[in-house]
Design an enzyme around this catalytic site. Structure first.
Site, mmCIF file in Angstrom:
data_model
loop_
_atom_site.group_PDB
_atom_site.id
_atom_site.type_symbol
_atom_site.label_atom_id
_atom_site.label_comp_id
_atom_site.label_asym_id
_atom_site.label_seq_id
_atom_site.Cartn_x
_atom_site.Cartn_y
_atom_site.Cartn_z
ATOM 1 C CG HIS A 173 41.800 43.099 39.310
ATOM 2 N ND1 HIS A 173 40.891 42.124 39.629
ATOM 3 C CD2 HIS A 173 42.454 42.667 38.193
ATOM 4 C CE1 HIS A 173 40.994 41.132 38.752
ATOM 5 N NE2 HIS A 173 41.935 41.430 37.875
ATOM 6 C CG ASP B 242 39.554 38.269 36.222
ATOM 7 O OD1 ASP B 242 40.020 38.000 35.106
ATOM 8 O OD2 ASP B 242 40.270 38.681 37.155
HETATM 9 ZN ZN LIG Z 1 41.680 39.878 34.152
#
Ligand SMILES: [Zn+2]
Length: 438
Positions: A268, A317
């Site tokens: 991220h 993800d």
């Molecule tokens: Zn994750």
């Protein structure tokens, strides 16, 4: 198959017409040459062939949430509550079946290697299975049966809050009690030709500083000989909690305890300070744009990271979407939204993030480009669909979707042909395995 004949191929020095890729018995590219030298028996790959994509960040079970978290406008908690509910229902058999279907979907989307950030370790209540690695081994088997490589990033998850709040409820399945408990379980996992074992630190919320210090000094990383990933600064609240408790940012805390470096990926990396960006130089940042928009996380400083010497990679993800092409162009398009200007990444930089840097971040340094000696990971994109008709070939990353992928080859083996997975009926198996959870 000993050779593939590509109508067009995206080689390291550009896109070429009529290219033959010969494959050695170990699945590597043994030669790259013009079509005139094609031997008999070569498999023709229509359209434009690019290197296989690396999906550098996956939680396979989150795929079960797709299209189910929109009620009441779909808040973060609508998503999180359902994620924990699904986590509570899986066992090694059902997780194997779900993950095989998810990885087959990934293969059809051009993913030739997945980084599975795996934290669903134990039975409900934290009870150990007879084989304490049954869940991780189910994922390794699922990847094999879907025809893709996997780096199992076995995840350390010790507490519920940065203040040391203990795990409770569904989270009990994630925990090994201590760093030593985690390390001894993980040491029993073994690599395979298609599988590497790496490590993950769930986040600075879930792993306390004393465990971070031991993690880097006590050597579990060396013992694993694989990459290390961690969720970093996905949301502002995580940064605020870290600052309140430790007086520093998550990146600073990780740097202080020796976690950053060439084998480290910050997943991220959305809400960073200028100092964080400098500290991450030499590490990797994994962006997950479709999940970050689904969860309302924000837009990370991709260009500033790249300019600071941080390699960029991409992951799907939560699998709200599985489409590496969509993730890849989002790196540029999200930057445009944030900066309100065009023109941040070249197409070559975007391809590099999706392929060679992604594979490298998962410990596969020999994948992600169409060159002699590299693994034969190929993705062929149709140039005849309504999406790709009329485009310049070099603009394919801005135009094509996973639906345009016709052929996928992993380590020299054809896994997807004519848009179909050769071993798994992915849509049927996804329907069965997902619906069984609700
Ligand atoms: Zn994750």
């Amino acid at each position: 198959v000993t050779a593939f004949l590509c109508d067009y191929a995206w080689l390291p020095d550009g896109i070429r017409h009529d290219v033959v890729l010969e494959v050695s018995s170990d699945g590597r590219i043994s030669s790259v040459s013009p079509v005139s030298s094609a031997g008999a028996g070569a498999v023709r790959l229509p359209g434009l062939t690019v290197p296989g994509f690396a999906n550098a960040h996956s939680h396979a079970f989150h795929r079960a949430l797709r299209g189910r978290t929109h009620h009441d406008r779909g808040t973060f908690w609508t998503w999180r509550d359902l994620m924990y509910a699904v986590a509570d229902r899986l066992d090694p058999d059902s997780y194997y079946r779900l993950a095989r279907a998810v990885y087959a979907e990934m293969a059809m989307a051009g993913v030739t290697c997945v980084g599975e950030f795996h934290y669903l370790h134990h039975a409900p209540g934290g009870v150990r299975y007879a084989d304490p690695n049954a869940m991780g081994e189910a994922l390794i088997a699922a990847a094999a049966d879907a025809g893709i490589r996997i780096t199992l990033l076995d995840t350390l998850y010790l507490q519920a809050g940065v203040d040391g709040a203990p795990l409770a409820g569904p989270q009990l399945r994630f925990g090994d009690g201590s760093l030593d408990g985690w390390a001894s379980r993980v040491s029993a996992l073994t690599a395979a030709p298609h599988a590497l074992i790496g490590a993950a630190i769930h986040s600075v919320r879930a792993v306390p500083a004393d465990a971070l210090a031991k993690f880097s000094s006590a050597g579990p990383v060396e013992a694993l000989d694989g990459p290390v990933h961690a969720h970093v600064s996905e949301q502002v609240a995580e940064n605020e909690a870290c600052r309140a408790f430790y007086g520093c940012t998550p990146v600073e805390l990780l740097a202080r305890h020796g976690i950053l470096g060439p084998d480290f990926s910050a997943v991220h990396a959305t809400h960073l300070t200028g100092s964080d960006i400098e500290l991450l130089s030499g590490s990797t940042a994994c962006f997950c744009p479709t999940t970050e928009r689904d969860l309302g996380d924000g837009i990370g400083p991709a260009r500033r990271l790249a300019d600071s010497g941080v390699r960029l990679t991409l992951g799907s993800d939560s699998h709200a979407v599985i489409d590496p092409l969509e993730e890849t162009r989002a790196l540029e398009l999200n930057e445009r939204l944030a900066a309100r200007t065009r023109g941040h990444f070249t197409q070559e930089e975007l391809l590099r993030a999706a392929t060679v840097d992604g594979h490298r971040s998962l410990g596969w340094d020999d994948a992600g480009s169409l060159a002699v000696g590299m693994r034969t990971d190929l993705v062929s994109l149709s140039l005849e669909s309504v999406r790709t008709a009329g485009i310049e070939l070099s603009g394919v990353l801005m135009a094509a979707t996973a639906a345009d992928i016709t052929h996928v080859v992993v380590d020299g083996r054809v896994v997807v042909a004519e848009g179909r997975h050769i071993g798994v009926d992915a849509a049927r198996e996804l329907t069965e395995t997902v619906c069984a959870l609700f």
